[in-house]
Write an enzyme that holds these catalytic residues in place. Structure first.
Site, PDB file in Angstrom:
ATOM      1  N   GLY A 171     -10.996 -50.937 -64.106  1.00 43.86           N
ATOM      2  CA  GLY A 171     -10.700 -50.018 -62.795  1.00 43.86           C
ATOM      3  C   GLY A 171      -9.037 -50.487 -62.584  1.00 43.86           C
ATOM      4  O   GLY A 171      -8.147 -50.739 -63.572  1.00 43.86           O
ATOM      5  N   CYS A 172      -8.755 -50.431 -61.320  1.00 44.38           N
ATOM      6  CA  CYS A 172      -7.341 -50.111 -60.982  1.00 44.38           C
ATOM      7  C   CYS A 172      -6.479 -51.526 -61.230  1.00 44.38           C
ATOM      8  O   CYS A 172      -5.259 -51.649 -61.226  1.00 44.38           O
ATOM      9  CB  CYS A 172      -7.485 -49.793 -59.289  1.00 44.38           C
ATOM     10  N   ASN A 173      -7.249 -52.744 -61.155  1.00 42.44           N
ATOM     11  CA  ASN A 173      -6.643 -54.017 -61.604  1.00 42.44           C
ATOM     12  C   ASN A 173      -5.933 -54.240 -62.763  1.00 42.44           C
ATOM     13  O   ASN A 173      -5.194 -55.051 -63.112  1.00 42.44           O
ATOM     14  CB  ASN A 173      -7.465 -54.984 -60.927  1.00 42.44           C
ATOM     15  N   ALA A 174      -6.531 -53.366 -63.575  1.00 44.79           N
ATOM     16  CA  ALA A 174      -6.151 -53.500 -65.240  1.00 44.79           C
ATOM     17  C   ALA A 174      -4.810 -53.435 -65.604  1.00 44.79           C
ATOM     18  O   ALA A 174      -4.604 -54.067 -66.458  1.00 44.79           O
ATOM     19  CB  ALA A 174      -7.054 -52.662 -65.713  1.00 44.79           C
ATOM     20  N   HIS A 311       0.365 -51.212 -56.773  1.00 42.92           N
ATOM     21  CA  HIS A 311      -0.430 -50.089 -57.300  1.00 42.92           C
ATOM     22  C   HIS A 311      -1.072 -49.367 -55.884  1.00 42.92           C
ATOM     23  O   HIS A 311      -1.372 -50.114 -54.934  1.00 42.92           O
ATOM     24  CB  HIS A 311      -1.711 -50.629 -57.845  1.00 42.92           C
TER      25      HIS A 311
END
Length: 366
Positions: A171-174, A311
């Protein structure tokens, strides 16, 4: 829900040059790529409800239009085209079984898009591709074996001995997590040159509207396709490699009792998306505590004294962080610009923003 903070030093800035320390990981190159096809956010509601045969849902369409208008997104790039959707009508319903169709497209498109970004990064780096020692590949969709890392190894012609790691569905934290992982690899393997590729094709979450699952509209408004690649290593060779950023430290924090607020699940219908309205609030209420833990050891407490690669999970998150921390408008300009021009690119997003910061820093130096 977790937040990731990576401290980067801009090595173009005179101030930053004081912090160049032997043995610390440095970003040596960045490359980005997007599909040629793109959609205009202002006209996308008309296209979306037409291609999904949902034009009769007038109230739902107007709600979607309002969401798009408030998103601060101007356009998004997509592998999906009208022709592709017409050939695969099961992608246009909300819950028809379509996983096989999605997979067949993703396992091909994800590595190809990743290759474009990787080739650009390698060109900027200016060294032979044979000097790449490690490959870390990340994508939210298209789980397969052999994985996208293996396919990219073949597409690029990397050494058969390259050390590979494939990370799916982070997901976005990657994006920040990949920086942390590459930093560890580079600093613990002398002479390593780590190629990190984040390639996102959000075909997995595209589907028709549902009156019962309204947060699906947020996914249809928010996500775009793109790939980003960076090369990381320690002790750059003078005259042969040019460090762009230095990675000083990395930290990650889990916000308790938030695991039910942001979820993606693989189903026969593809990747389902659930995001509660409380997500921006959770982030803004906890962001400063996370920053204090990460930056206190370095004596940094003025959040306007550092540069930002936030982000942009959505416009509400960007505005909330800016207001909570009292940031000057220019601090999150790169995040806003990337959100506007590409949408939320999931794992690739922070690397796109990092590249925007690099471009601005280089321009300011000149």
């Amino acid at each position: 829900m977790s937040t990731a903070v990576t401290m980067l030093t801009d090595t173009w800035s005179r101030r930053a040059k004081r912090f160049e320390i032997e043995g610390y990981a440095k970003i040596l190159a960045i490359g980005t790529a997007t599909p040629a096809n793109w959609v205009d956010q202002t006209t996308y509601p008309d296209f979306y409800f037409r291609i999904t045969n949902s034009q009769h849902l007038l109230e739902h369409k107007e709600k979607f239009r309002r969401i798009c208008n408030k998103s601060n997104i101007r356009k998004r790039h997509m592998v999906l085209t009208e022709e592709l959707l017409k050939k695969n009508p099961n992608l246009c319903t909300y819950n028809d079984a379509s996983l096989n169709t999605r997979q067949d497209i993703l396992v091909s498109e994800v590595p190809k898009l990743g290759k474009e970004a990787a080739m650009k990064a390698i060109k900027v780096w200016g060294r032979p591709i044979s000097e790449i020692t490690h490959l870390v590949f990340c994508t939210t969709s298209g789980v397969d074996m052999p994985g996208a890392d293996f396919q990219l190894t073949k597409l690029l012609g990397l050494n058969s001995s390259v050390k590979r790691l494939m990370m799916y569905q982070q997901g976005c934290n990657a994006g920040a997590a990949m920086l942390r992982l590459a930093k560890d690899l580079a600093e613990n393997n002398k002479g390593a040159r780590v190629l990190v590729v984040c390639s996102e094709v959000m075909l997995s979450v595209f589907r028709g509207p549902s009156l019962q699952q309204e947060d699906n509209l947020l996914a249809q408004c928010l996500f775009g396709d793109g790939s980003a690649a960076i090369i990381i290593g320690t002790d750059p060779r003078p005259g042969l490699e040019t460090p762009l950023f230095e990675l000083i430290s990395a930290a990650q924090t889990i916000i308790p009792d938030t695991d039910s607020h942001l979820k993606l699940h693989v189903r026969e219908m593809g990747l389902t998306f659930h995001c509660s309205k409380a997500v921006p609030t959770f982030i803004t209420q906890n962001v400063e505590d996370c920053l204090v833990k990460a930056f206190e050891p370095y004596g940094i407490s003025d959040w306007n004294s550092i540069f930002w690669v936030l982000h942009p999970g959505g416009n509400a998150i960007v505005e909330g962080v800016e207001e909570t921390l009292g940031l000057a408008p220019e601090k999150l300009r790169a995040s806003r610009d990337v959100l506007s021009e590409y949408g939320n690119l999931t794992s690739a997003c922070v690397l796109f923003i990092l590249d925007e910061v690099r471009k601005k820093s280089k321009k300011d130096e000149q």
